[in-house]
Design an enzyme around this catalytic site. Sequence first.
Site, PDB file in Angstrom:
ATOM      1  N   GLY A 157      -7.871   4.527  -8.463  1.00 12.56           N
ATOM      2  CA  GLY A 157      -7.711   3.188  -9.005  1.00 12.56           C
ATOM      3  C   GLY A 157      -9.021   2.421  -9.078  1.00 12.56           C
ATOM      4  O   GLY A 157      -9.197   1.532  -9.907  1.00 12.56           O
ATOM      5  N   PRO A 163     -14.198   6.524 -10.943  1.00 12.82           N
ATOM      6  CA  PRO A 163     -14.525   7.923 -10.662  1.00 12.82           C
ATOM      7  C   PRO A 163     -15.303   8.076  -9.363  1.00 12.82           C
ATOM      8  O   PRO A 163     -16.001   7.162  -8.915  1.00 12.82           O
ATOM      9  CB  PRO A 163     -15.379   8.321 -11.872  1.00 12.82           C
ATOM     10  CG  PRO A 163     -15.975   7.036 -12.350  1.00 12.82           C
ATOM     11  CD  PRO A 163     -14.942   5.980 -12.094  1.00 12.82           C
ATOM     12  N   VAL A 164     -15.183   9.253  -8.775  1.00 17.56           N
ATOM     13  CA  VAL A 164     -15.880   9.590  -7.543  1.00 17.56           C
ATOM     14  C   VAL A 164     -16.722  10.840  -7.793  1.00 17.56           C
ATOM     15  O   VAL A 164     -16.231  11.821  -8.356  1.00 17.56           O
ATOM     16  CB  VAL A 164     -14.899   9.837  -6.373  1.00 17.56           C
ATOM     17  CG1 VAL A 164     -15.656  10.135  -5.087  1.00 17.56           C
ATOM     18  CG2 VAL A 164     -13.976   8.637  -6.180  1.00 17.56           C
ATOM     19  N   ASP A 203      -2.314   0.382   1.546  1.00 18.13           N
ATOM     20  CA  ASP A 203      -2.317   1.417   0.502  1.00 18.13           C
ATOM     21  C   ASP A 203      -2.408   2.804   1.115  1.00 18.13           C
ATOM     22  O   ASP A 203      -3.135   3.675   0.627  1.00 18.13           O
ATOM     23  CB  ASP A 203      -3.479   1.191  -0.468  1.00 18.13           C
ATOM     24  CG  ASP A 203      -3.249   1.892  -1.821  1.00 18.13           C
ATOM     25  OD1 ASP A 203      -2.091   2.234  -2.106  1.00 18.13           O
ATOM     26  OD2 ASP A 203      -4.230   2.071  -2.561  1.00 18.13           O
TER      27      ASP A 203
END
Length: 821
Positions: A515, A518-519, A629
């Site tokens: 969410g 990008p990683v 979360d």
Amino acid sequence: MIPSTIGFVFFTVVFFLPPSISTGSITVKQNLTAGQTVLSSDGVFELGFFSPGTSGKQYIGVWYQVSKNVVIWVANRESPVINLPGTLMLNASGTISIFDSKNNMVWCSTSSRPPRNEPKAYLLDSGNFIITDESADNIDGILWQGFDYPCDTQVPGMKIGRDLRNGRDVYQSSWKSVDDPAEGNITLKLDMLGIPQFFVRNGFKELFRSGPWNGLRFSGRPNLKPNPMYTFKYVSDENWIYYDYQPTIGSVLMRTVANLTGALERYIWNGRDSWNLYLTFQADNCDSYNWCGNNAKCNINNSPSCTCLKGYVPKSQKDWDIADWSSGCVLRTSLSCLNNGDGFVKHSDVKVPDTRNTWSNRSMTLQDCRMSCLMNCSCTAYASWDVRNGGSGCINWLGELRDVREYSGYGQEIFLKLPSSEVVRVSSSTDKQRRILIGSISSAGLFFTGLAIGLYVLYRKKRNRNKQETRERNSWSGYGSGDQKGDLDLPVYDFETVTRATNQFSLANKLGEGGFGPVYKGVLEGGQEVAVKRLSHDSKQGSEEFKNEVKFIAKLQHRNLVRLLGCCIQEEKILIYEYMRNKSLDGILFDAKRGAMLDWPKRFNIITGIVRGVLYLHQDSRLRVIHRDLKASNILLDDELNPKVSDFGMARCFRGDETAVNTTRVVGTYGYMPPEYAIDGIFSVKSDVFSFGVLLLEIVTGKRNRGFHHPDHHLNLLGHVWRTFKKGAYTELVDEALGDSCVPSQVLRSLHVGLLCVQRSPAERPTMSTVNLMLSSDTTLPAPMQPGFYTPRTTNDPDSSSSGVELLSGNEMTVTLLTAR
């Protein structure tokens, strides 16, 4: 496996396995030789000869029968048996003696009086080895007891303090080495100078100070508060001053160990094969004795953590500029020692200074306490002795104020004596700060109102994106640049460094996308592998979530929380984490092929690791944090598949007096949100409990809650597990990939605990500390009630949810809902 922090002390202990076990007692006519042991009546503790490590020497010790490598007490720790084997003998005089093979006595106990009847030695269910001439439960008949001579471990029922009747300290001390149980340098002892307080010392060097008992807890132990795991007491009367604790459930095994490293740690037995670390008494640098020097205070949430007390300035500004606080602080203006020349300013929420140089009166009022300090030229501060019911009693500090720590909501008040000019200066500064704060809040309200309107327009037209990004970057201008820490208390990297580390954000380096954005995998100039999370322009999260992530994770340190290494605030918002080679839990758990990597021991280790991480957030961290979360994709796995909770962009800090909060901004992930949060916007620590319960059931079953469907009904995973569990067919729920690795009792208990966590009503769900207890012991569990979102889906859409709010998303992305209330 024994936790690494203490396992090295005991791993090399070699025991002589007993061919026979006596039934809890030794008589005068019996001798105990190597190879024989005594077992307590409940079977928990065992006594006998043992040889630690490679020492080749024998000692009489007491250990856990289920964990034989953990010795809690040693009789002859300073006098081992060298000529083997040894023999223990109970004498008619009411003492016990240990002899070597040459019949030389190497150790002998004492006796409080001559026995009236024939003595007998017992190993009690508490682990206490006693000699008595009466029944085992008659305290008055005890001639000698091992608990009067603790070693490195305190177990429930063992007093640590001062025996005033005999003028003797009863204290913990570490082993000298892994092979030598003789008294080491690390001690936990009650210091009787001034007002009593406990010290952990390395020889004569103070490592940690508990602070005095203030009626509720030790001033320097804010985490010592009522909890479902154990009860505690502090006793101060004409006979004893001591501290003791008891687990709330009798079958739970707990111990507190003074380690060779200087750490004081509490462990709880998981009921099967290992000890779980429950808490560490020295949590951070601010717990190190007098870390900031005299007349200064330490607050781990600040950067730098050390500041002078009000009215004081650094003794050496040059040293303080390079973060050397050892010289401490001095008064800006000397005290006048006149009736009208001095006054007081208040410090709230602190661990009070070292009480060894104090004057005290337990019956004096706080006003009288103030006057006594004002009239004493040596007095530098005063405070209540007992904080209950508005405060009572008096403490006057005489001279330097040492080892002061500032907490958030859990400390107590202390009043510093300052010259009148400094009182005016401090008061004026406080009033100015208050006016600035009020103005800032008003300005912030106007700012965020305008920003919301602006964001809406930008979303619709996208004409002023560059202008908005510039505004957001400017809001971070005070946080430093380059590698300077600034107010973030962690490195801030420039954009060029990050792009080089990720090879210009190469697709080959991309690990995934969530969410936030990008990683990427990256390698810093020093060769350290990192994970780089880049806020995308289309992300549902923004500047607030980015700041939230930095705010929380930079201040939270736990082995089951992912570590934030730094960030970038130039051009783009980027977070830099430690690299997790196995990526996230969902990438393995829900993959048909990779799921087999996680056998049941690994999955249970992941479950208990998540519990420890979330428990730290809820109860033991410096901040009281609700994650909001928790989900499989936010659980990262290190090289050994140990879990680390990540992604604190949605986290919320709770005040100590809050139980639940209503929000108009619902954030989280569909499938993990509890009903009261998804529908009404009410969240609490029980929201995380619900999310954890979903995650726990997913780990056991290997199936996602969201999108789950079954040919026989239209329930989600929670409903399916509950209905199947009620029928007693829990084996149908277990992931087939687990094969023969399952431990049925653990699997069943995990399913049971998971269902308790996802119950519809928050009041019915356990806290995370109770979850920890449930999973780590064999306590009886209540029957689970109907889970949240149990209503079946409509038959024409097997993937839809009973909750209208869940229809808004069909993926595992984190979502944010704005609802009018």
